[in-house]
Scaffold this motif. Structure first.
Motif, PDB file in Angstrom:
ATOM      1  N   MET A  91      33.161 -40.868 -15.113  1.00 40.14           N
ATOM      2  CA  MET A  91      32.368 -40.775 -16.123  1.00 40.14           C
ATOM      3  C   MET A  91      30.956 -40.971 -15.990  1.00 40.14           C
ATOM      4  O   MET A  91      30.681 -41.903 -15.197  1.00 40.14           O
ATOM      5  CB  MET A  91      32.891 -41.944 -17.336  1.00 40.14           C
ATOM      6  CG  MET A  91      32.207 -42.000 -18.519  1.00 40.14           C
ATOM      7  SD  MET A  91      32.773 -43.148 -19.595  1.00 40.14           S
ATOM      8  CE  MET A  91      32.166 -44.646 -18.679  1.00 40.14           C
ATOM      9  N   ALA A  92      30.030 -40.133 -16.399  1.00 32.60           N
ATOM     10  CA  ALA A  92      28.635 -40.110 -16.281  1.00 32.60           C
ATOM     11  C   ALA A  92      28.142 -41.481 -17.036  1.00 32.60           C
ATOM     12  O   ALA A  92      28.384 -41.474 -18.152  1.00 32.60           O
ATOM     13  CB  ALA A  92      28.003 -38.945 -16.631  1.00 32.60           C
ATOM     14  N   VAL A  93      27.153 -42.071 -16.224  1.00 33.63           N
ATOM     15  CA  VAL A  93      26.703 -43.309 -16.469  1.00 33.63           C
ATOM     16  C   VAL A  93      25.193 -43.285 -16.331  1.00 33.63           C
ATOM     17  O   VAL A  93      24.719 -42.610 -15.117  1.00 33.63           O
ATOM     18  CB  VAL A  93      27.341 -44.590 -16.162  1.00 33.63           C
ATOM     19  CG1 VAL A  93      28.982 -44.618 -16.495  1.00 33.63           C
ATOM     20  CG2 VAL A  93      27.298 -44.584 -14.416  1.00 33.63           C
ATOM     21  N   ARG A  94      24.358 -44.328 -17.079  1.00 29.78           N
ATOM     22  CA  ARG A  94      23.099 -44.589 -16.762  1.00 29.78           C
ATOM     23  C   ARG A  94      23.069 -46.067 -16.243  1.00 29.78           C
ATOM     24  O   ARG A  94      22.275 -46.314 -15.173  1.00 29.78           O
ATOM     25  CB  ARG A  94      21.996 -44.497 -17.849  1.00 29.78           C
ATOM     26  CG  ARG A  94      21.932 -43.119 -18.410  1.00 29.78           C
ATOM     27  CD  ARG A  94      21.150 -42.252 -17.649  1.00 29.78           C
ATOM     28  NE  ARG A  94      19.612 -42.618 -17.498  1.00 29.78           N
ATOM     29  CZ  ARG A  94      18.734 -42.305 -16.679  1.00 29.78           C
ATOM     30  NH1 ARG A  94      19.092 -41.222 -15.769  1.00 29.78           N
ATOM     31  NH2 ARG A  94      17.440 -42.773 -16.473  1.00 29.78           N
ATOM     32  N   ARG A  95      23.768 -46.777 -16.781  1.00 28.49           N
ATOM     33  CA  ARG A  95      23.997 -48.257 -16.445  1.00 28.49           C
ATOM     34  C   ARG A  95      25.490 -48.656 -16.816  1.00 28.49           C
ATOM     35  O   ARG A  95      25.598 -48.464 -17.776  1.00 28.49           O
ATOM     36  CB  ARG A  95      22.851 -49.230 -17.212  1.00 28.49           C
ATOM     37  CG  ARG A  95      22.644 -50.587 -16.874  1.00 28.49           C
ATOM     38  CD  ARG A  95      21.709 -51.566 -17.432  1.00 28.49           C
ATOM     39  NE  ARG A  95      21.827 -52.754 -17.208  1.00 28.49           N
ATOM     40  CZ  ARG A  95      21.327 -53.520 -16.077  1.00 28.49           C
ATOM     41  NH1 ARG A  95      20.754 -52.690 -14.938  1.00 28.49           N
ATOM     42  NH2 ARG A  95      21.330 -54.657 -15.677  1.00 28.49           N
ATOM     43  N   HIS A  96      25.909 -49.331 -15.695  1.00 31.10           N
ATOM     44  CA  HIS A  96      27.435 -49.855 -15.995  1.00 31.10           C
ATOM     45  C   HIS A  96      27.579 -51.060 -15.164  1.00 31.10           C
ATOM     46  O   HIS A  96      27.140 -51.285 -14.143  1.00 31.10           O
ATOM     47  CB  HIS A  96      28.094 -48.458 -15.620  1.00 31.10           C
ATOM     48  CG  HIS A  96      29.653 -48.615 -15.810  1.00 31.10           C
ATOM     49  ND1 HIS A  96      30.166 -48.605 -17.017  1.00 31.10           N
ATOM     50  CD2 HIS A  96      30.700 -49.259 -14.965  1.00 31.10           C
ATOM     51  CE1 HIS A  96      31.316 -48.840 -16.841  1.00 31.10           C
ATOM     52  NE2 HIS A  96      31.749 -49.034 -15.806  1.00 31.10           N
TER      53      HIS A  96
END
Length: 543
Positions: free
Chosen positions: A519-524
């Motif tokens: 899953m594409a994330v920016r902050r995780h």
């Protein structure tokens, strides 16, 4: 003899009424005198030609030119009274149905919003009753209301079993009076639907009187005749009132033909009502005397008169009337002017000679003064130049001293600022170092040690230990703590940050993005065994 006088008076009254109602002349324009222009609005709807007019000025016939245009329609609202003849004879059994059909199919075609229309029935006068019985209380533009009033009408009389005539002229006269009273100076029309003849026994209202009233009130009569008996011979009152007349074919009494004729009458009524404007132009024979003169226009044997005032005689007019006298006066004036010019010329020449001598003397005196002034000026300029050079030298020296002092002051401030920034940087680095040490120690003691990144792609089996609060990963070695030479990995791809006892991954604007478990994330927030994908590189977060 008395009867003859009354008859003559009546005829003159009728003729006077006719002559007053055929048209109106605008103000006569004499701005281009001797050219005279005026416009006649002729109420008669039939177009006239040049040959139909005669113009007289002070009772002398003159030649003229004219142009014709349709008069502009100033008000598009129509006021119509429909007179519906109520006949009870058995031979008239179809008359009512005939006219009801005509109204049923024509009213929607000529009644527009804002129009005022009513229907009144008539037959014979009965004692004190009026000749008209209105089917509606008020005039209206409601087509359905008008159609219903016409279609539901039934005669209430049946005693005149052989009735072939009605109080037609009385009905027309009463109808015009009603329109004139309720709609003065408006576009008013009578639409007459009848089959009988005017009751000849009643001579109170004659055809001539009827026509005079219609012209006085400007109410044209449009007549549609249901032909049962012989053709009518008294129908010219419609056209003389500037309306129209339609006589149905006796053999078949075509309802549709009558319907179309009613539509044609009423849709063209406004245009006919306003008539034509005839603009006349001629060269007047009267003198420019400032007096009133009469112009008379004769058309169809009737005359319309208008007064105009000729311009007063001006200078051009006076010269034209007294050419010889004016010429002699001009010769005398010109001779006097020439003599005066010659005398003044000689006097002027003497004055100019004396003036020239004085000016020469004055010029020489001024020249000497100017020479001395120029010498004084040159000496003054030299002194000013020397003084200016000395001032500039002193100003230059003072400017250089100020600049040197300013440069010295700037160096001191720059050195002081550099020392201050260096001190602040050292404090900041020391604080950051202490912060990192504290966080590193916290990371070491959190869950038994430092987490790591385990490379699971590209055939590598390598672990990167995460032993700082912030580490970076990317393709460029000099930009990152951990690097991997993979084209799909950005120069600086992501950071792993320790915060509040947990680890977070932060994409830092990579080209191909960062995914956690697909899953594409920016902050995780990271968890044990999360699969991190940067471009084509895959690694596992182990903690």
């Amino acid at each position: 003899m008395k009867k003859l006088k009354i008859t003559l008076f009546f005829i003159l009254t009728v003729l006077f009424a006719f002559s007053q109602q055929i048209g109106k002349v605008s103000k006569v324009n004499v701005d281009k005198f001797p050219k005279v222009e005026f416009t006649l609005n002729l109420y008669k709807p039939d177009a006239k030609e040049n040959k139909d007019f005669e113009i007289f000025e002070n009772q002398q016939k003159i030649q003229f030119t004219f142009s014709r245009t349709n008069a502009p329609i100033a008000d598009t609202q129509k006021h119509i009274l429909i007179l519906f003849e109520d006949m009870t004879h058995t031979s008239h059994a179809l008359q009512r149905e005939y006219f009801q059909y005509v109204l049923e199919n024509s009213l929607p075609k000529f009644v527009n919003k804002g129009d005022k229309v009513n229907i009144a029935v008539f037959d014979r006068n009965r004692g004190s009753e009026t000749s008209l019985r209105f089917l509606l209380e008020n005039y209206t533009d409601d087509v359905e209301l008008l159609k219903n009033a016409a279609n539901t009408f039934r005669s209430i009389y049946d005693e005149h079993s052989n009735q072939k005539s009605s109080e037609l002229y009385d009905a027309l006269d009463d109808g015009m009076a009603d329109l004139h009273e309720k709609f003065p100076n408006k576009n008013t029309f009578i639409l007459e639907l009848s089959a009988g003849f005017n009751l000849s026994a009643n001579n109170a209202i004659t055809q001539e009187g009827l026509i005079a009233t219609s012209r006085e009130y400007r109410i044209p009569i449009y007549s549609v005749y249901y032909n049962i008996y012989d053709n009518r011979t008294d129908n010219d009152y419609a056209e003389k009132s500037f309306g129209l007349f339609f006589l149905s074919d006796k053999s078949r009494n075509d309802k549709d033909a009558a319907k179309e004729k009613v539509i044609e009458f009423m849709t063209n009524a406004l245009k006919r009502h306003y008539g034509f404007n005839y603009t006349f132009s001629y060269d007047t024979k009267v003198e420019q005397d400032g007096k009133l003169h009469t112009v008379s226009i004769k058309v169809d044997g009737q005359a319309i008169e208008e007064k105009f005032q000729a311009p007063a005689c001006d200078i051009a007019c006076f010269i034209k009337k007294n050419t010889i006298l004016v010429a002699l006066i001009l010769i005398i004036i010109i001779g006097f002017i020439i003599g005066l010019v010659l005398f003044l010329k000689k006097k002027k020449e003497k004055e100019l000679a004396l003036q020239a001598e004085k000016e020469a003397q004055q010029t020489e005196k001024l020249r000497q003064i100017e020479i001395q002034r120029q010498k004084d000026k040159e000496e003054q300029v030299k002194k000013q130049e020397l003084q200016q050079l000395e001032n500039e030298r002193l100003e230059q020296k003072m400017r250089e001293e100020r600049e040197e002092q300013l440069r010295f002051q700037q160096r001191l401030e720059a050195e002081k600022l550099a020392e201050q920034r260096q001190h602040e940087q050292q404090l900041l680095e020391k604080q950051q170092e202490e912060q990192n040490k504290r966080l590193t120690e916290e990371m070491r003691n959190n869950r038994g040690g430092f987490p790591s990144l385990k490379i699971v792609s590209h055939g590598l089996n390598k672990d990167f230990v995460i032993n700082k609060p912030i580490i970076s990963f990317g393709r460029e070695k000099h930009l990152n703590d951990f690097f991997l030479q993979e084209p799909t990995v950005s120069g600086k791809h992501f950071e792993i940050q320790y915060f509040g006892g947990d680890y977070f991954i932060q994409d830092v604007g990579s080209t191909n993005g960062t995914k956690i478990n697909g899953m594409a994330v920016r902050r995780h927030k990271l968890k044990h065994n999360d699969i991190i994908q940067a471009g084509k590189a895959q690694m596992m977060f182990v903690w």
